[in-house]
Design a protein around this motif. Structure first.
Motif, PDB file in Angstrom:
ATOM      1  N   ASN A 239       0.815  -1.214   0.000  1.00 51.57           N
ATOM      2  CA  ASN A 239       0.000   0.000   0.000  1.00 51.57           C
ATOM      3  C   ASN A 239       0.850   1.266   0.000  1.00 51.57           C
ATOM      4  OD1 ASN A 239      -2.381  -1.443   0.007  1.00 51.57           O
ATOM      5  ND2 ASN A 239      -2.538  -1.497   2.231  1.00 51.57           N
ATOM      6  N   TYR A 243       0.894   0.949  -5.099  1.00 51.71           N
ATOM      7  CA  TYR A 243      -0.362   1.266  -5.782  1.00 51.71           C
ATOM      8  C   TYR A 243      -0.178   2.293  -6.895  1.00 51.71           C
ATOM      9  CZ  TYR A 243      -1.251   5.800  -3.474  1.00 51.71           C
ATOM     10  OH  TYR A 243      -1.202   7.102  -3.065  1.00 51.71           O
ATOM     11  N   ASN A 316      -6.028   7.309  -5.101  1.00 56.07           N
ATOM     12  CA  ASN A 316      -6.320   5.937  -5.493  1.00 56.07           C
ATOM     13  C   ASN A 316      -7.364   5.874  -6.600  1.00 56.07           C
ATOM     14  OD1 ASN A 316      -5.741   3.216  -5.218  1.00 56.07           O
ATOM     15  ND2 ASN A 316      -7.415   2.861  -3.793  1.00 56.07           N
ATOM     16  N   ARG A 317      -8.466   6.615  -6.441  1.00 49.88           N
ATOM     17  CA  ARG A 317      -9.497   6.613  -7.467  1.00 49.88           C
ATOM     18  C   ARG A 317      -8.983   7.222  -8.761  1.00 49.88           C
ATOM     19  NH1 ARG A 317     -12.927  10.225  -9.566  1.00 49.88           N
ATOM     20  NH2 ARG A 317     -12.572  11.834  -7.984  1.00 49.88           N
ATOM     21  N   ALA A 320      -6.750   4.791 -10.566  1.00 47.00           N
ATOM     22  CA  ALA A 320      -7.545   3.720 -11.175  1.00 47.00           C
ATOM     23  C   ALA A 320      -8.259   4.220 -12.431  1.00 47.00           C
ATOM     24  CB  ALA A 320      -8.553   3.179 -10.164  1.00 47.00           C
ATOM     25  N   GLN A 372     -10.062  -2.091 -11.693  1.00 45.28           N
ATOM     26  CA  GLN A 372     -10.031  -0.622 -11.625  1.00 45.28           C
ATOM     27  C   GLN A 372     -11.440  -0.063 -11.397  1.00 45.28           C
ATOM     28  OE1 GLN A 372      -6.975   0.420 -11.387  1.00 45.28           O
ATOM     29  NE2 GLN A 372      -6.298  -1.630 -12.018  1.00 45.28           N
ATOM     30  N   HIS A 374     -13.825  -1.600  -9.894  1.00 48.34           N
ATOM     31  CA  HIS A 374     -14.144  -1.930  -8.498  1.00 48.34           C
ATOM     32  C   HIS A 374     -13.553  -0.883  -7.557  1.00 48.34           C
ATOM     33  CE1 HIS A 374     -14.501  -4.272  -4.786  1.00 48.34           C
ATOM     34  NE2 HIS A 374     -13.236  -4.008  -4.574  1.00 48.34           N
ATOM     35  N   ILE A 375     -12.304  -0.507  -7.805  1.00 47.23           N
ATOM     36  CA  ILE A 375     -11.650   0.491  -6.956  1.00 47.23           C
ATOM     37  C   ILE A 375     -12.373   1.826  -7.045  1.00 47.23           C
ATOM     38  CG2 ILE A 375      -9.538   1.868  -6.657  1.00 47.23           C
ATOM     39  CD1 ILE A 375      -7.983  -0.635  -7.643  1.00 47.23           C
ATOM     40  N   ARG A 378     -15.742   1.608  -5.270  1.00 47.68           N
ATOM     41  CA  ARG A 378     -15.535   1.530  -3.821  1.00 47.68           C
ATOM     42  C   ARG A 378     -15.173   2.882  -3.239  1.00 47.68           C
ATOM     43  NH1 ARG A 378     -10.400  -1.669  -2.534  1.00 47.68           N
ATOM     44  NH2 ARG A 378      -9.536   0.363  -3.100  1.00 47.68           N
ATOM     45  N   GLU A 379     -14.264   3.599  -3.914  1.00 47.01           N
ATOM     46  CA  GLU A 379     -13.829   4.894  -3.399  1.00 47.01           C
ATOM     47  C   GLU A 379     -14.968   5.923  -3.400  1.00 47.01           C
ATOM     48  OE1 GLU A 379     -10.639   5.808  -2.232  1.00 47.01           O
ATOM     49  OE2 GLU A 379     -10.345   3.631  -2.230  1.00 47.01           O
TER      50      GLU A 379
END
Length: 388
Positions: A239, A243, A316-317, A320, A372, A374-375, A378-379
Motif C-alpha cells: 500500500n 499502488y 487511489n481513485r 484507477a 479498476q 471496483h476500486i 468503492r472509493e
C-alpha cells in the motif's frame, strides 16, 4: 491549475524521447522477429541510460536517484511507452518498493539496484490466484529461525534478467467475520538461492521479447534478514509503495497511442484515394478527431493523478481512472489506426499490428479493467456507507 510543463520538464520529455528514437526504435524489428533482446543491446541501453542520468528515475536523490517528482517520472514513462517494452526495460526503473529496505538490505539490494548494478523483479501473481492476492497459495512456514517457502508464481515480468526477486508469500492466516484472511510477507530472494528456480513461462502475443517467467520455490529456506518490511506486513509495504505503479501503465499507454496516432495522421495526409487525400473524407477525419481527443483526455487524467501524489492528496481513485481509461483508449486508437491504413495496417511492414497486439495486455496486468472499476466504485461509495 497548471496545464503546461516547465522548461525543466520539457527538457526531460525531449531527452527521453530522443533516447527512445535513437536507442530503442532501431532495435525493435530484431526483437519482433526473434522474440529476444540481444544481451549486448540490453547492456548498451542500460549503460547509456546511466550515462544520461535517468537510470532509476523513480528514486529520490537520497539514495542516488535523479529525484524526479511523480509528475516528472510520469513524463519519462510516457515517452518510454513509445518504444518496445522489451527494450525500454533496460532503461532501468527498479521497483520503488525497495525503499523499504533497511540495514544491510540497502547495501545488498537497494543501492546496487539504483546504480544499475543489479536488476530486480516483483513476484505476486500465481496460477490460481490472479488478482486475488489474498488467495495466494505460495506460503512460508517457520522452521527454527528460518522461513521455508514452497509454491509457484507466474507471469513474472523481468525475472529473466533479474539478479533478485521481491516475492510476496503467505505467512499465516487469521479468522475474520468474512472468513480466513491470509497474512502476507515480502521477501528478497537472490537468483540461484537453493530451492529457488526461475524458468521460462508462456509465449505471449503482447510485447514480444518482454518475457514472463515462472518462479518455483521448493523448500527454499530464507532467514529473517531477507524479509522486506515487517513480518506479516506485506500489505503495508504494498500500500505504501506499489499502488502508484498503475500510473506507469497509463502513461505508457498514452505514449504508445501518440506514436500510433502520428502514423495514422501522417498516412491520412499522404494517402490518396479517388483523387484526394483520405484525410479529407469524413470517415477518416472523424476517426482522427476522436483519436486525439481520447489521447489528450487520457494524458490529462494520468498527469493529474501524478500531480495529486506530488501534492500529498489521495489519488487511489484517480490512478484507477487513469489506468482504466488509458488502457482502453489504447485499444480503440490502435484499432482505428489499422482501419485508417486498411490492409497495410495488418502487414509486418508497419508496426501497427504489433501495437495492436501489445495493447491487449494493458487491460489485464497491474489490475484488470474490472479491478479498476471496483476500486473507483468503492472509493465513491465508501464515504456514503455503500461499500465496506
Amino acid at each position: 491549475m497548471q496545464f503546461g510543463l516547465t522548461e525543466e520538464q520539457e527538457m526531460i520529455v525531449s531527452t527521453v524521447r530522443n533516447f527512445v528514437e535513437k536507442e530503442i526504435y532501431p532495435h525493435e524489428d530484431v526483437v519482433e522477429r526473434t522474440g529476444e533482446v540481444p544481451p549486448e543491446i540490453g547492456a548498451a541501453i542500460r549503460e547509456k541510460c546511466i550515462g544520461i542520468g535517468f537510470y532509476a528515475a523513480n528514486f529520490p536523490e537520497s539514495v542516488g536517484g535523479p529525484g524526479l517528482s511523480h509528475l516528472e517520472f510520469a513524463l519519462v514513462e510516457r515517452e518510454l511507452g513509445r518504444g518496445s517494452l522489451a527494450l525500454t526495460h533496460f532503461f532501468g526503473r527498479p521497483q520503488n518498493i525497495l525503499m523499504a529496505c533497511e540495514g544491510e538490505q540497502r547495501e545488498r539490494y537497494l543501492l546496487p539496484a539504483v546504480r544499475g548494478e543489479r536488476m530486480d523483479a516483483l513476484a505476486m501473481t500465481e496460477p490460481d490466484a490472479g488478482s486475488d492476492v489474498r488467495g495466494m497459495k505460495c506460503a512460508a512456514r517457520r522452521d527454527g529461525g528460518d522461513w521455508v517457502v514452497n509454491g509457484t508464481k507466474h507471469f513474472i515480468s523481468g525475472a529473466d534478467h533479474a539478479d533478485f526477486v521481491i516475492v510476496f508469500v503467505a505467512t499465516g492466516e487469521d479468522q475474520t467475520p468474512k472468513g480466513l484472511k491470509k497474512r502476507i510477507t515480502a521477501f528478497l530472494v537472490d537468483r540461484g538461492h537453493p530451492g529457488f528456480t526461475i524458468r521460462h513461462g508462456y509465449n505471449s502475443v503482447s510485447h514480444r521479447g518482454y518475457k514472463n517467467m515462472v518462479l518455483e520455490f521448493d523448500d527454499c529456506r530464507l532467514p529473517d534478514a531477507q524479509v522486506l518490511g515487517a513480518i506479516d506486513g506485506g500489505f503495508a509495504v504494498m500500500n505504501e509503495w506499489l499502488y502508484a505503479t498503475r500510473i506507469t501503465v497509463a502513461t505508457m499507454c498514452v505514449g504508445r497511442a501518440r506514436r500510433v496516432f502520428d502514423l495514422a495522421l501522417g498516412y491520412a495526409a499522404e494517402r490518396r484515394q479517388f483523387g484526394q487525400q483520405i484525410g479529407k473524407f469524413q470517415g477518416v477525419s472523424f476517426q482522427i478527431a476522436d483519436m486525439i481527443t481520447e489521447i489528450d483526455a487520457a494524458d490529462l487524467l494520468t498527469l493529474s493523478a501524478a500531480a495529486r501524489l506530488d501534492a500529498g492528496l489521495p489519488a487511489n481513485r484517480e490512478i484507477a481512472s487513469a489506468k482504466l481509461y488509458a488502457s482502453e483508449m489504447l485499444a480503440r486508437v490502435t484499432d482505428a489506426a489499422i482501419q485508417i491504413h486498411g490492409g497495410m495496417g495488418l502487414m509486418d511492414d508497419l508496426p501497427l499490428a504489433r501495437f495492436w497486439r501489445d495493447a491487449r495486455v494493458e487491460r489485464i496486468w497491474d489490475g484488470t479493467s474490472e479491478i479498476q472499476r471496483h476500486i473507483i466504485g468503492r472509493e465513491l461509495l465508501r464515504p456514503l456507507g455503500g461499500r465496506s
